[in-house]
Design a protein around this motif. Structure first.
Motif, PDB file in Angstrom:
ATOM      1  N   GLU A 255       0.828  -1.211   0.000  1.00 12.09           N
ATOM      2  CA  GLU A 255       0.000   0.000   0.000  1.00 12.09           C
ATOM      3  C   GLU A 255       0.861   1.259   0.000  1.00 12.09           C
ATOM      4  N   SER A 256       1.971   1.207   0.726  1.00  9.57           N
ATOM      5  CA  SER A 256       2.861   2.357   0.802  1.00  9.57           C
ATOM      6  C   SER A 256       3.472   2.681  -0.562  1.00  9.57           C
ATOM      7  N   VAL A 257       3.921   1.648  -1.264  1.00 11.04           N
ATOM      8  CA  VAL A 257       4.481   1.852  -2.600  1.00 11.04           C
ATOM      9  C   VAL A 257       3.398   2.303  -3.571  1.00 11.04           C
ATOM     10  N   ASP A 258       2.224   1.705  -3.465  1.00 10.97           N
ATOM     11  CA  ASP A 258       1.107   2.078  -4.331  1.00 10.97           C
ATOM     12  C   ASP A 258       0.734   3.558  -4.156  1.00 10.97           C
ATOM     13  N   GLY A 259       0.779   4.031  -2.919  1.00 14.09           N
ATOM     14  CA  GLY A 259       0.435   5.419  -2.642  1.00 14.09           C
ATOM     15  C   GLY A 259       1.468   6.416  -3.128  1.00 14.09           C
ATOM     16  N   HIS A 260       2.703   5.939  -3.357  1.00 16.67           N
ATOM     17  CA  HIS A 260       3.777   6.827  -3.802  1.00 16.67           C
ATOM     18  C   HIS A 260       4.161   6.620  -5.268  1.00 16.67           C
ATOM     19  N   PHE A 265      -3.933   3.523 -10.355  1.00 19.44           N
ATOM     20  CA  PHE A 265      -4.439   2.375 -11.102  1.00 19.44           C
ATOM     21  C   PHE A 265      -5.857   2.013 -10.667  1.00 19.44           C
ATOM     22  N   SER A 266      -6.711   1.770 -11.638  1.00 14.90           N
ATOM     23  CA  SER A 266      -8.107   1.436 -11.329  1.00 14.90           C
ATOM     24  C   SER A 266      -8.223   0.059 -10.690  1.00 14.90           C
ATOM     25  N   TRP A 267      -7.227  -0.788 -10.899  1.00 12.42           N
ATOM     26  CA  TRP A 267      -7.277  -2.155 -10.371  1.00 12.42           C
ATOM     27  C   TRP A 267      -6.521  -2.304  -9.044  1.00 12.42           C
ATOM     28  N   SER A 268      -6.097  -1.192  -8.453  1.00 12.30           N
ATOM     29  CA  SER A 268      -5.368  -1.273  -7.184  1.00 12.30           C
ATOM     30  C   SER A 268      -6.254  -1.876  -6.097  1.00 12.30           C
ATOM     31  N   PRO A 269      -5.851  -2.998  -5.507  1.00 12.92           N
ATOM     32  CA  PRO A 269      -6.679  -3.617  -4.460  1.00 12.92           C
ATOM     33  C   PRO A 269      -6.756  -2.769  -3.196  1.00 12.92           C
ATOM     34  N   PHE A 270      -5.752  -1.902  -2.993  1.00 16.94           N
ATOM     35  CA  PHE A 270      -5.727  -1.071  -1.785  1.00 16.94           C
ATOM     36  C   PHE A 270      -6.770   0.035  -1.834  1.00 16.94           C
ATOM     37  N   ARG A 271      -7.245   0.369  -3.022  1.00 17.88           N
ATOM     38  CA  ARG A 271      -8.229   1.441  -3.173  1.00 17.88           C
ATOM     39  C   ARG A 271      -9.646   0.897  -3.316  1.00 17.88           C
ATOM     40  N   LEU A 272      -9.777  -0.411  -3.065  1.00 20.69           N
ATOM     41  CA  LEU A 272     -11.105  -1.016  -3.110  1.00 20.69           C
ATOM     42  C   LEU A 272     -11.863  -0.755  -1.819  1.00 20.69           C
ATOM     43  N   LEU A 273     -11.138  -0.478  -0.756  1.00 18.45           N
ATOM     44  CA  LEU A 273     -11.747  -0.229   0.547  1.00 18.45           C
ATOM     45  C   LEU A 273     -12.545   1.071   0.544  1.00 18.45           C
ATOM     46  N   PRO A 274     -13.696   1.085   1.188  1.00 21.02           N
ATOM     47  CA  PRO A 274     -14.463   2.342   1.307  1.00 21.02           C
ATOM     48  C   PRO A 274     -13.659   3.379   2.090  1.00 21.02           C
ATOM     49  N   LEU A 275     -13.759   4.635   1.687  1.00 21.72           N
ATOM     50  CA  LEU A 275     -13.097   5.752   2.346  1.00 21.72           C
ATOM     51  C   LEU A 275     -11.572   5.652   2.312  1.00 21.72           C
ATOM     52  N   SER A 276     -11.043   4.869   1.377  1.00 22.94           N
ATOM     53  CA  SER A 276      -9.589   4.755   1.264  1.00 22.94           C
ATOM     54  C   SER A 276      -9.028   5.942   0.500  1.00 22.94           C
ATOM     55  N   GLY A 277      -7.739   6.194   0.704  1.00 23.06           N
ATOM     56  CA  GLY A 277      -7.072   7.263  -0.012  1.00 23.06           C
ATOM     57  C   GLY A 277      -6.725   6.796  -1.417  1.00 23.06           C
ATOM     58  N   SER A 278      -5.772   7.448  -2.032  1.00 20.65           N
ATOM     59  CA  SER A 278      -5.350   7.077  -3.375  1.00 20.65           C
ATOM     60  C   SER A 278      -3.986   7.676  -3.636  1.00 20.65           C
ATOM     61  N   SER A 279      -3.395   7.310  -4.761  1.00 16.55           N
ATOM     62  CA  SER A 279      -2.122   7.899  -5.142  1.00 16.55           C
ATOM     63  C   SER A 279      -2.302   9.399  -5.392  1.00 16.55           C
ATOM     64  N   THR A 280      -3.442   9.772  -5.959  1.00 14.72           N
ATOM     65  CA  THR A 280      -3.742  11.188  -6.188  1.00 14.72           C
ATOM     66  C   THR A 280      -3.845  11.934  -4.860  1.00 14.72           C
ATOM     67  N   TYR A 281      -4.481  11.298  -3.891  1.00 11.94           N
ATOM     68  CA  TYR A 281      -4.672  11.896  -2.566  1.00 11.94           C
ATOM     69  C   TYR A 281      -3.323  12.204  -1.911  1.00 11.94           C
ATOM     70  N   HIS A 282      -2.398  11.237  -1.980  1.00 14.59           N
ATOM     71  CA  HIS A 282      -1.099  11.445  -1.344  1.00 14.59           C
ATOM     72  C   HIS A 282      -0.177  12.309  -2.202  1.00 14.59           C
ATOM     73  N   ASP A 283      -0.336  12.233  -3.523  1.00 15.63           N
ATOM     74  CA  ASP A 283       0.485  13.067  -4.395  1.00 15.63           C
ATOM     75  C   ASP A 283       0.196  14.550  -4.137  1.00 15.63           C
ATOM     76  N   PHE A 284      -1.066  14.862  -3.835  1.00 16.18           N
ATOM     77  CA  PHE A 284      -1.406  16.252  -3.499  1.00 16.18           C
ATOM     78  C   PHE A 284      -0.647  16.702  -2.253  1.00 16.18           C
ATOM     79  N   HIS A 285      -0.521  15.799  -1.286  1.00 16.48           N
ATOM     80  CA  HIS A 285       0.216  16.127  -0.060  1.00 16.48           C
ATOM     81  C   HIS A 285       1.662  16.501  -0.390  1.00 16.48           C
ATOM     82  N   HIS A 286       2.267  15.765  -1.330  1.00 16.21           N
ATOM     83  CA  HIS A 286       3.658  16.050  -1.698  1.00 16.21           C
ATOM     84  C   HIS A 286       3.783  17.313  -2.538  1.00 16.21           C
TER      85      HIS A 286
END
Length: 362
Positions: A255-260, A265-286
């Motif tokens: 998940e850490s690598v996926d977020g960075h 990716f639409s098929w990311s299993p880590f973003r299947l969870l409700p209310l989960s973040g995303s690479s876009t979400y963390h990229d904005f932080h950076h």
């Protein structure tokens, strides 16, 4: 400059922010398309296939090793191995420059190695050096200290292997606990006292890439990476089996690598969870260096109102995208009209409709 903790509102989330999260989640699932299917398959494979494989291998590995050494080696090696594996996979994706993959790219600009190759080589060398320091020195020392003080925290018996139900429940618990601990650890690192000396190193990556996930000061690696991930397993104690702990390491690193990684990716299993973040979400932080302190989910940011700037930015981005689509449609119809004057009347109507929509967006 980053905001200090005191400068960020800690009030309850507004109805507007909650509605945005719910709406964003529903839209996110719809946009996944076929990716939703593959993400679901990945999750099912992780929770219902991988446990059977690990449960089969575990007794054989334990029988040939001392339990203390076995715990130390698997805990440290698995964490490092998973990171390196993800980096290698990411490298091939970056270098392939596949149009299919690039459409999931988060940032509009070039990758760091494209914008400034010389600066990238220097940053890459520092990233590799810090990765080795953190994983070859800091992590092993922490594991040894933990084993010396409290012994083996997890259940290691090969006769009581975890069930799929047990794994799902315990990993869900670990995700919630880790997200809460990471939120506060990360937010503290953005305080004026710590950011310039500690966390600023991690933010040398304005555009996130995979290896940025553990490019951090050793102190940050300890309090923001390792400790939040170990609180859940520590609270569970002997209720958690070593196999479940392995799966938690695999999930957390992935998940850490996926977020960075810089791809959403639409098929990311880590973003299947409700209310989960995303690479876009963390990229904005950076890129903006503000808010979005959570790791797995978004709800702590919403509770403490630290993702407000992100929602404003996302709303503007979506409006700009809609404006661009309408403008392209307008120009396309206009070009066809100029090429085919025989259908001038019907084309003029289409052009008028497109132009009206264009004005409304403005």
């Amino acid at each position: 400059m980053p905001n200090s903790i005191s400068s960020t509102t800690c009030s309850s989330p507004t109805n507007d922010s909650v509605e945005k999260i719910i709406k964003n989640d529903s839209v996110r699932y719809k946009r996944k398309g076929y990716g939703l299917f593959f993400a679901t398959i990945s999750v099912l494979g992780f929770f219902f296939v991988l446990p059977h494989i690990l449960n089969g291998v575990y007794p054989l590995m334990l029988a040939k090793n001392d339990p203390i050494w076995f715990t130390f080696f698997t805990s440290t090696f698995l964490h490092m191995f998973m990171n390196i594996l993800c980096y290698v996979i990411s490298y091939f994706i970056y270098t392939a420059k596949s149009p299919f993959m690039e459409r999931y790219k988060v940032a509009d600009g070039p990758w760091p190695w494209e914008s400034n190759p010389k600066e990238w080589k220097s940053l890459l060398k520092k990233s590799i050096a810090l990765f080795l320091v953190n994983n070859v020195i800091i992590a092993p020392v922490m594991v040894v200290g933990d084993l010396m003080v409290g012994g083996i925290s997890q259940r290691i018996s090969p006769n009581h292997l975890p069930t799929c139900k047990e794994i799902i429940l315990q990993l869900s618990f670990c995700m919630i606990v880790e997200d809460f601990c990471f939120y506060w650890g990360h937010r503290i690192l953005h305080s004026k006292a710590l950011y310039p000396h500690i966390h600023k190193i991690h933010h040398q990556y304005n555009v996130t890439v995979s290896i940025a996930n553990e490019y951090s000061h050793p102190f940050e690696f300890l309090i923001s990476n390792l400790l939040p991930s170990t609180v859940g397993p520590k609270l569970l104690g002997k209720q958690m089996h070593m196999v479940t702990y392995w799966m938690w390491i695999i999930m957390r690193v992935g998940e850490s690598v996926d977020g960075h990684c810089g791809y959403d990716f639409s098929w990311s299993p880590f973003r299947l969870l409700p209310l989960s973040g995303s690479s876009t979400y963390h990229d904005f932080h950076h890129s903006a260096n503000v808010g979005n302190y959570c790791s797995l989910f978004t709800f702590w940011d919403t509770v403490f109102n630290t993702n407000r700037d992100y929602w404003i930015w996302l709303s503007k981005r979506q409006k700009d995208s809609q404006f661009s689509e309408i403008k392209d449609a307008y120009n396309s119809i206009k070009a066809k009209l100029q090429k085919d004057p025989s259908h001038e009347a019907s084309k003029r109507d289409q052009l008028s409709d497109a132009h009206s929509g264009h004005k409304k967006t403005d």
